[in-house]
Enzyme design. Structure first.
Site, short mmCIF file in Angstrom:
data_model
loop_
_atom_site.label_atom_id
_atom_site.label_comp_id
_atom_site.label_asym_id
_atom_site.label_seq_id
_atom_site.Cartn_x
_atom_site.Cartn_y
_atom_site.Cartn_z
N SER A 254 0.76 -0.54 -0.04
CA SER A 254 -0.26 0.59 -0.08
C SER A 254 1.27 1.19 -0.07
O SER A 254 1.89 1.27 -0.18
CB SER A 254 -1.10 0.07 1.43
OG SER A 254 -0.06 0.40 2.12
N LYS A 255 0.18 1.98 -0.09
CA LYS A 255 0.68 3.30 0.10
C LYS A 255 1.87 3.87 0.84
O LYS A 255 3.17 4.47 0.89
CB LYS A 255 -0.10 4.40 0.88
CG LYS A 255 -1.10 5.60 -1.50
CD LYS A 255 -0.79 6.39 -1.37
CE LYS A 255 -1.34 6.18 -3.09
NZ LYS A 255 -0.74 5.46 -3.90
N ARG A 256 1.91 2.94 2.32
CA ARG A 256 3.02 3.06 3.36
C ARG A 256 3.61 2.90 2.73
O ARG A 256 4.97 3.29 3.21
CB ARG A 256 2.25 1.98 4.45
CG ARG A 256 1.17 3.07 5.34
CD ARG A 256 0.85 1.99 6.33
NE ARG A 256 0.83 0.99 5.86
CZ ARG A 256 0.58 -0.74 5.67
NH1 ARG A 256 1.94 -1.05 6.93
NH2 ARG A 256 0.93 -1.65 5.61
N HIS A 257 3.93 1.85 1.92
CA HIS A 257 5.09 1.29 1.46
C HIS A 257 5.92 2.15 0.45
O HIS A 257 7.50 2.09 -0.11
CB HIS A 257 5.18 -0.34 1.18
CG HIS A 257 4.60 -1.43 1.55
ND1 HIS A 257 3.25 -1.60 2.02
CD2 HIS A 257 5.52 -1.52 2.94
CE1 HIS A 257 3.04 -2.53 2.91
NE2 HIS A 257 4.14 -2.32 3.37
N GLY A 258 5.49 3.50 -0.33
CA GLY A 258 6.38 3.73 -0.88
C GLY A 258 5.32 4.11 -1.99
O GLY A 258 4.21 4.09 -2.66
#
Ligand code: GLU
Ligand code: ZN
Length: 491
Positions: A254-258
């Protein structure tokens, strides 16, 4: 059997790694089998639909070079390929299920449904979903109420008790207790529009989809889809739920990973070929000892037997590596075309874009940086010194180890004398032979001799190859830069 598979995105967000992986595997499977790959737009959720997302879908796959055989923009025997254009079909098929007593009208208001939710919560009951309140209404009575205009939805009858079984190509036999399936899911909403489940099953059947390759998060919907196929009297397609794509922490990517949207990777200077190559490996393995594949090579090798059950880990560093490898496969011309937009944005050329001469320099410069690029966006900064005089760093940067300023100036003077022959050398080899001779003759170490010259010409101690840079710049410019640096050091 005719092999037909599909990518069925909902245009409610930008295309991301997970979606592209699903599309790519369907594409590769169809290609590997001589089958057809279909794009179907599942736009039943009109509140989250946005034209921007639909356009992003077309742009993304055009950029990737992945083409469907049938789809909204290409037509085909099952047109239209957009669910919002197929509403009448869904109503017709849902009506059939109702007539045969396999689906029923539900007149519950949202107020009532909310009420049961609150009551259950208060009672700490584990029950969720619909309480099947309307399942017992005699069909004639229900049909009459619906015909009289009473607001209603249509729900699928999930069998009470028993189990539903199906085979997943990757996960094997799956058995689901019917009591664990969403109790009587809505097929038609009160506005007469279909839900995902109804539209998806009707379309897969009418479009003669033989294989459903989709993300594992849809696995829990499959038992109810299978029940629907049986209710209709249709043979379900073969299901294959693809391994999850995780971030390196083992959580769903998800976005949290980049970056996850394809747009972001593209802007950053990812090559379509690299993205395809890497994404094709998310959940599948091909052959030992080969990492780099073209789309065509992947299509030749793909098979459902090569899928892994284990979740795939998306590793940004690996993508970077693949990108670097695919950059190395590009010719100077190709790479220049790919990097030019970044250089224009970075202001390397005038407002009118590169002049013919600048373009020529740019193409030549590609040979200097090809091996050093991970992403296209890094190019302008690496070769800016070929287009404008570099800002010179502080004097210390010109001084070799264990030397002082006076020595650095001496070395730079010597370097300056050698700049013309170096710039006019035929190639790196000739330049190298020449400079080694000169170092020996002047009793200086090669590294010491080149260091101040490099800083003067490129503006930094670490730069693309110096000899090649000198040849591109030419003797005049090189000499000017040496003069300028000498002045800079005398201040
Ligand atoms: N519309 C669904 C999605 O957004 C399709 C899932 C499926 O492939 O059945 O992924
Ligand atoms: Zn009801």
């Amino acid at each position: 059997m005719k092999i037909r598979d599909r990518y069925a995105p909902s245009p409610t967000g930008l295309q991301h790694i997970g979606g592209v992986r699903t599309a790519l595997f369907n594409y590769l499977f169809a290609r590997s089998q001589g089958g057809k790959f279909i794009l179907r737009l599942e736009d039943t959720d009109r509140t989250r639909y946005d034209q921007v997302y639909e356009q992003n879908l077309y742009d993304t796959f055009a950029w990737l070079g992945i083409q469907w055989d049938e789809g909204p923009d290409r037509d085909g025997p099952s047109a239209p390929y957009v669910q919002s254009g197929r509403t009448a079909l869904y109503r017709q098929y849902a009506g059939e299920l109702a007539n045969r007593g396999l689906a029923y009208y539900c007149f519950c208001t949202s107020g009532r449904l909310e009420q049961i939710r609150i009551e259950r919560e208060a009672a700490h009951s584990g029950d969720t979903g619909y309480d099947r309140h309307c399942r017992g209404i005699p069909p004639e009575e229900a049909a009459a109420r619906a015909a009289a205009g009473e607001a209603h939805t249509l729900r699928l009858k999930i069998p009470l008790g028993g189990t539903t079984r199906f085979r997943d190509r990757l996960l094997g036999e799956i058995e689901w207790k019917n009591d664990d399936i969403n109790p009587d899911p809505v097929l038609l909403k009160s506005d007469g529009f279909p839900t995902y489940h109804l539209a998806n099953v009707v379309d897969d059947h009418l479009m003669e989809i033989s294989h459903v390759l989709r993300a594992q998060e849809w696995l829990s919907s499959t038992p109810l889809h299978v029940i629907m196929y049986r209710s209709f009297g249709w043979t379900p397609p073969e299901f294959c739920h693809l391994p999850m794509v995780m971030g390196q922490d083992g959580k769903k990517l998800s976005k949290r990973h980049g970056a996850t949207s394809i747009d972001e990777f593209r802007r950053q200077g990812c090559l379509a070929e690299a993205l395809i190559n890497y994404v094709a490996l998310l959940g599948a393995s091909y052959e030992e000892g080969k990492d780099i594949y073209t789309l065509r090579e992947l299509a030749e090798r793909f098979s459902l037997d090569k899928l892994n059950k284990a979740p795939a880990i998306f590793d940004y560093k690996k993508l970077e590596w693949y990108n670097g490898q695919h950059i190395r496969l590009k010719s100077d011309e190709e790479l220049a075309d790919l990097c030019l937009p970044y250089a224009s944005d970075a202001g390397l050329f005038g407002a009118a874009g590169p002049s013919a001469e600048q373009r020529l320099i740019f193409v030549k410069a590609m040979a200097l940086i090809r091996e050093r690029l991970s992403f296209l966006s890094e190019a302008p900064e690496k070769i800016a010194y070929l287009f404008r005089e570099p800002e010179l760093p502080a004097a210390e940067e010109f001084i070799p180890k264990k030397a002082d300023l006076a020595r650095a100036v001496g070395l730079l003077r010597l370097g300056g004398k050698l700049a013309r022959p170096l710039a006019e050398a035929a190639d790196d080899e000739a330049a190298e032979i020449f400079i080694k001779e000169q170092a020996e003759k002047n009793a200086v170490k090669l590294g010491e001799l080149l260091m101040p010259l490099r800083v003067a010409v490129t503006g930094a101690r670490v730069s693309p190859p110096l000899f090649g840079s000198l040849r591109i710049l030419g003797a005049e410019k090189a000499l000017e830069r040496v003069e300028r640096a000498l002045e800079h050091l005398s201040r």
